[in-house]
Design a protein around this motif. Sequence first.
Motif, PDB file in Angstrom:
ATOM      1  N   SER A  98       0.841  -1.193   0.000  1.00 48.34           N
ATOM      2  CA  SER A  98       0.000   0.000   0.000  1.00 48.34           C
ATOM      3  C   SER A  98       0.876   1.244   0.000  1.00 48.34           C
ATOM      4  N   TRP A  99       0.360   2.325  -0.509  1.00 50.96           N
ATOM      5  CA  TRP A  99       1.046   3.610  -0.510  1.00 50.96           C
ATOM      6  C   TRP A  99      -0.001   4.709  -0.654  1.00 50.96           C
ATOM      7  N   THR A 100       0.407   5.922  -0.397  1.00 55.35           N
ATOM      8  CA  THR A 100      -0.509   7.058  -0.499  1.00 55.35           C
ATOM      9  C   THR A 100       0.083   8.133  -1.404  1.00 55.35           C
ATOM     10  N   ASP A 101      -0.806   8.877  -2.039  1.00 50.91           N
ATOM     11  CA  ASP A 101      -0.417  10.074  -2.773  1.00 50.91           C
ATOM     12  C   ASP A 101      -1.500  11.123  -2.536  1.00 50.91           C
ATOM     13  N   GLN A 102      -1.535  12.149  -3.364  1.00 50.20           N
ATOM     14  CA  GLN A 102      -2.501  13.207  -3.123  1.00 50.20           C
ATOM     15  C   GLN A 102      -3.934  12.767  -3.349  1.00 50.20           C
ATOM     16  N   PHE A 103      -4.131  11.580  -3.975  1.00 56.08           N
ATOM     17  CA  PHE A 103      -5.476  11.091  -4.244  1.00 56.08           C
ATOM     18  C   PHE A 103      -5.993  10.141  -3.171  1.00 56.08           C
ATOM     19  N   GLY A 104      -5.102   9.618  -2.332  1.00 58.95           N
ATOM     20  CA  GLY A 104      -5.529   8.690  -1.301  1.00 58.95           C
ATOM     21  C   GLY A 104      -4.635   7.471  -1.225  1.00 58.95           C
ATOM     22  N   THR A 105      -5.193   6.360  -0.766  1.00 58.63           N
ATOM     23  CA  THR A 105      -4.436   5.130  -0.554  1.00 58.63           C
ATOM     24  C   THR A 105      -4.673   4.137  -1.692  1.00 58.63           C
ATOM     25  N   TRP A 106      -3.584   3.598  -2.200  1.00 60.14           N
ATOM     26  CA  TRP A 106      -3.599   2.582  -3.251  1.00 60.14           C
ATOM     27  C   TRP A 106      -3.144   1.254  -2.636  1.00 60.14           C
ATOM     28  N   THR A 107      -3.674   0.151  -3.121  1.00 56.89           N
ATOM     29  CA  THR A 107      -3.280  -1.154  -2.588  1.00 56.89           C
ATOM     30  C   THR A 107      -3.095  -2.160  -3.717  1.00 56.89           C
ATOM     31  N   ARG A 108      -2.264  -3.149  -3.428  1.00 61.11           N
ATOM     32  CA  ARG A 108      -2.110  -4.301  -4.308  1.00 61.11           C
ATOM     33  C   ARG A 108      -2.005  -5.539  -3.431  1.00 61.11           C
ATOM     34  N   ARG A 109      -2.733  -6.577  -3.808  1.00 60.25           N
ATOM     35  CA  ARG A 109      -2.685  -7.832  -3.075  1.00 60.25           C
ATOM     36  C   ARG A 109      -2.258  -8.944  -4.022  1.00 60.25           C
ATOM     37  N   ARG A 110      -1.427  -9.889  -3.502  1.00 64.11           N
ATOM     38  CA  ARG A 110      -0.937 -11.001  -4.310  1.00 64.11           C
ATOM     39  C   ARG A 110      -0.999 -12.300  -3.512  1.00 64.11           C
ATOM     40  N   PHE A 111      -1.281 -13.360  -4.242  1.00 63.71           N
ATOM     41  CA  PHE A 111      -1.294 -14.685  -3.629  1.00 63.71           C
ATOM     42  C   PHE A 111      -0.766 -15.690  -4.638  1.00 63.71           C
ATOM     43  N   VAL A 112       0.106 -16.588  -4.192  1.00 63.29           N
ATOM     44  CA  VAL A 112       0.684 -17.609  -5.055  1.00 63.29           C
ATOM     45  C   VAL A 112       0.195 -18.979  -4.601  1.00 63.29           C
TER      46      VAL A 112
END
Length: 202
Positions: free
Chosen positions: A90-104
């Motif tokens: 997850s990370w944030t910028d001026q637009f809000g919080t972004w996320t990425r999820r991964r599963f193997v």
Amino acid sequence: MVFNHHRLVLPNGTRDVTPPVISGRLEGARDKALAGDYTGANRDFAAGWSLRWTQAYHPAYELHIDTPGATTVDNCARVTDFRTGEVSSSWTDQFGTWTRRRFVSRADKVIVHEPTPAPGRTVDTTLSADTALTGVPSSISFTSRATVTGGSGYLNLRGTYPSGQGAFGYEGVTRVVATGTGATVTANGSTIAVARRPGCCC
């Protein structure tokens, strides 16, 4: 995202080579070694057998997930849930919080990747396969293509080994599914493009 598998080894003609039958030499070689004749012990034990290199392991390829217009980010975090095996970023910028999820899943031989944009953001993402990785042998030839079928995008990459070495090659397929109203998936050459309106995910 770099794709790997334990069976990705470059063939070198040694696939059908069997180990030498040298158990009968053990006692004589041991006697020489105990007597201090290490050179003789080594010579007798390895007689008639030349050095053979093992098949070298290599990565498959890299999946590029590119989001044009990305801005400077803050508060980057990466978490691994060892109960489920899921890795999230997850990370944030001026637009809000972004996320990425991964599963193997090793059993199913799949990797599931789910990016979610900041609330209210419209994001266009392109996906492509890159083979210019450290450790990928130059003797492997590659072909890639992108198609769209039934609303899903498919990015195929095939690696072909040199002929006559005991193996043909390998292939990876990335399926891209965009969900939500207004989300589209298109193919252009060997690239998949995803257009997502606010509220969509893929």
